[in-house]
Design a protein around this motif. Structure first.
Motif: not given
Length: 224
Positions: A71-73, A149-152, A157-161, A180-181
């Motif tokens: 999760p992201a803060i 960039t936020l997921w909207d 937008k997605l990122y890879s962990v 993750i988004g």
């Protein structure tokens, strides 16, 4: 393999760990509809396997199945052209399993990439850890990102962990990629749901997976 062979999974679906498979081993799955007679029947087509099935092969020291939670803060949100950006702390919790009877030392490395550009945004390496035999422990790493960039809804937008378990000498033992988004969500008792600090109406639907003649076992070719 005969039907009398002990199954590798219990009725609850908890799989056993297989430790001595040869190159010509066969994995066979047997189904018993008698276990699910309490489920409502629709034309006799509800039984069977109706999800993809795969076998994971990993080192004795590995990331637990579905063992990465990230999760992201999200901090102050800003508009940039047609997208929303913000600084964010991604809190990555990784569950590591040691199925050996003896303890092992290892290094846990987590990195976040932008899959569109393959740009490495952040990397975090924990000091050498030791996990006792036949044990599972969860480790936490916080990776701070700037101007992501936020997921909207309009711009998902997605990122890879990427989670890597390696020996102290640097040899990789296991690698897991998690998509993750990054976005903020909250509910207000008067104004409803907020996505990235903007009010959004949530609309629900009933998306049934049955298809005439195949029941719940809908093949990929018939999926929307």
């Amino acid at each position: 393999m005969s039907p009398d062979t002990p199954p590798i999974a219990s009725r609850s679906g908890q799989a056993r760990t297989l430790t001595s498979l040869s190159s010509d081993s066969a994995l066979t799955m047997f189904l018993s509809f008698t276990w699910t007679l309490h489920i409502r029947i629709t034309g006799g087509t509800m039984e069977g396997i109706y999800r993809h099935v795969w076998l994971n092969s990993a080192s004795s020291l590995h990331v637990a199945p579905w063992g990465v939670y990230a999760p992201a803060i999200v901090h102050t949100i800003r508009s940039l052209s047609t997208v929303l950006v913000a600084d964010a702390d991604v809190v990555v919790r990784t569950s590591v399993v040691n199925s050996d009877k003896t303890s092992h030392e290892f290094v846990l490395r987590t990195q976040i990439r932008d899959p569109e550009t393959d740009k490495l945004l952040k990397i975090s390496t924990m000091p050498t850890a030791r996990l006792s035999g036949e044990n599972e422990t969860t480790y936490e790493q916080v990776l701070d990102l700037t101007d992501v960039t936020l997921w909207d809804i309009k711009h998902p937008k997605l990122y890879s962990v990427e989670t890597i378990i390696a020996t102290t000498e640097g040899s990789k033992l296991d690698t897991v990629n998690t998509t993750i988004g990054i976005r903020s969500i909250r509910f207000d008792h008067e104004e409803g749901f907020f996505l990235n600090e903007r009010p959004v109406k949530i609309k629900g639907m009933a998306n049934h997976q049955e298809f005439a003649g195949v029941g719940n076992a809908v093949p990929d070719a018939l999926q929307p």
